[in-house]
Design a protein around this motif. Structure first.
Motif, PDB file in Angstrom:
ATOM      1  N   ARG A   1       0.824  -1.199   0.000  1.00  0.00           N
ATOM      2  CA  ARG A   1       0.000   0.000   0.000  1.00  0.00           C
ATOM      3  C   ARG A   1       0.863   1.255   0.000  1.00  0.00           C
ATOM      4  NH1 ARG A   1      -4.226  -1.846  -2.256  1.00  0.00           N
ATOM      5  NH2 ARG A   1      -5.625  -3.058  -0.949  1.00  0.00           N
ATOM      6  N   LYS A   2       1.950   1.235   0.757  1.00  0.00           N
ATOM      7  CA  LYS A   2       2.836   2.393   0.783  1.00  0.00           C
ATOM      8  C   LYS A   2       3.453   2.640  -0.593  1.00  0.00           C
ATOM      9  CE  LYS A   2       4.217   2.681   5.595  1.00  0.00           C
ATOM     10  NZ  LYS A   2       5.355   2.681   6.524  1.00  0.00           N
ATOM     11  N   LYS A   3       3.823   1.580  -1.279  1.00  0.00           N
ATOM     12  CA  LYS A   3       4.394   1.739  -2.623  1.00  0.00           C
ATOM     13  C   LYS A   3       3.385   2.403  -3.557  1.00  0.00           C
ATOM     14  CE  LYS A   3       6.638  -0.764  -6.348  1.00  0.00           C
ATOM     15  NZ  LYS A   3       7.072  -2.064  -6.867  1.00  0.00           N
ATOM     16  N   GLU A   4       2.144   1.958  -3.465  1.00  0.00           N
ATOM     17  CA  GLU A   4       1.077   2.536  -4.285  1.00  0.00           C
ATOM     18  C   GLU A   4       0.871   4.018  -3.942  1.00  0.00           C
ATOM     19  OE1 GLU A   4      -3.715   1.730  -4.845  1.00  0.00           O
ATOM     20  OE2 GLU A   4      -2.449   0.172  -3.984  1.00  0.00           O
ATOM     21  N   LEU A   5       0.847   4.325  -2.655  1.00  0.00           N
ATOM     22  CA  LEU A   5       0.653   5.704  -2.217  1.00  0.00           C
ATOM     23  C   LEU A   5       1.835   6.590  -2.603  1.00  0.00           C
ATOM     24  CD1 LEU A   5      -0.907   5.105   1.304  1.00  0.00           C
ATOM     25  CD2 LEU A   5      -2.037   6.162  -0.671  1.00  0.00           C
ATOM     26  N   ARG A   6       3.061   6.054  -2.579  1.00  0.00           N
ATOM     27  CA  ARG A   6       4.238   6.847  -2.960  1.00  0.00           C
ATOM     28  C   ARG A   6       4.122   7.343  -4.400  1.00  0.00           C
ATOM     29  NH1 ARG A   6       7.012   2.941   0.050  1.00  0.00           N
ATOM     30  NH2 ARG A   6       7.621   3.935   2.010  1.00  0.00           N
TER      31      ARG A   6
END
Length: 195
Positions: free
Chosen positions: A19-24
Motif C-alpha cells: 500500500r505504501k508503494k502505491e501511495l508513494r
C-alpha cells in the motif's frame, strides 16, 4: 484536497509495504505537480514554530529538485541563532548522519542525488522531515528507505517536525511496526501538533 483512503491490513507487513508503494507513486506525482509558490507558506509556518525554540540544533534538508526548498529557512534560522545540521545519507540500514552547515560551508555530493556539508557531526534536537504524504494522526510517508524511521528511533528525544504541501495529505496511512509518528506536521495552511 485530501487523497482518497486506501485501506490496508495494519498487521500484515507485506500488505503495508504494498500500500505504501502505491501511495508513494500517487504522492510523488502530486508533489511534482503542486504550485511551488505555496511553499513559502510552509517556510513561514516552520519559522513561526521554530523561532521560540532557538537557540537549538535544527536538522534541515538540502532539497532534491522536486522538494520544498528549505534553503531560505536555514539561512534565516542561522541568523536567529540556530545551529543548522544537514543529513548525510549513509549505507542502507543505518540512521542519518548530521553535519553542521553554515552559509559558506562547502557541500559534498551524497547518495541518491543529495548534498551535505563538509562539517563536523552534530546531533540535532529538532529534525525537519520531508514528507511524501501524511495523515492527521502524525503518520508519514517517506521515500521507502527507512532512513528517517531509523534516525528517529536512534534519537527518541528529538522533536520531529514533518513538512509538506497540504495537497500531500491522505485520509489515513498504513503504519508498520517501525514507523515513528511525528511530533508535528507543517503545511502552508497550518501546524498540526501531535505531542
Amino acid at each position: 484536497m485530501v487523497a482518497p483512503h486506501i485501506s490496508s491490513p495494519q498487521g500484515d507487513p507485506s500488505a503495508v509495504a504494498a500500500r505504501k508503494k502505491e501511495l508513494r507513486q500517487h504522492c510523488m506525482a502530486t508533489l511534482k505537480a503542486r504550485d511551488e509558490a505555496l511553499d513559502s507558506g510552509i517556510l513561514t509556518h516552520l519559522h513561526t514554530l521554530l523561532r521560540p525554540l532557538l537557540p537549538a540544533v535544527v536538522a534541515g534538508v538540502w532539497p532534491l529538485p522536486h522538494e520544498v526548498n528549505l534553503c531560505p529557512l536555514c539561512h534565516a534560522l542561522v541568523d536567529a541563532g540556530a545551529t543548522i545540521v544537514l543529513p548525510e545519507t549513509p549505507p542502507r540500514g543505518e540512521p542519518l548522519i548530521f553535519r553542521r552547515w553554515t552559509p559558506h560551508a562547502p557541500m559534498m555530493q551524497g547518495r541518491f542525488g543529495t548534498e551535505f556539508p563538509d562539517g563536523p557531526i552534530v546531533q540535532p534536537a529538532i529534525i525537519l522531515v520531508p514528507l511524501l504524504g501524511f495523515d492527521r494522526t502524525g503518520n508519514r510517508l517517506g521515500y521507502g528507505g527507512g532512513y528517517y524511521d531509523r534516525t528517529l528511533a536512534a534519537l527518541p528525544n528529538a522533536c520531529s517536525v514533518g513538512y509538506a504541501p497540504s495537497c500531500q495529505e491522505l485520509d489515513s496511512l498504513p503504519a508498520g511496526p517501525y514507523d515513528k509518528p511525528l511530533s508535528c506536521i507543517v503545511t502552508e495552511k497550518e501546524i498540526l501538533r501531535f505531542d
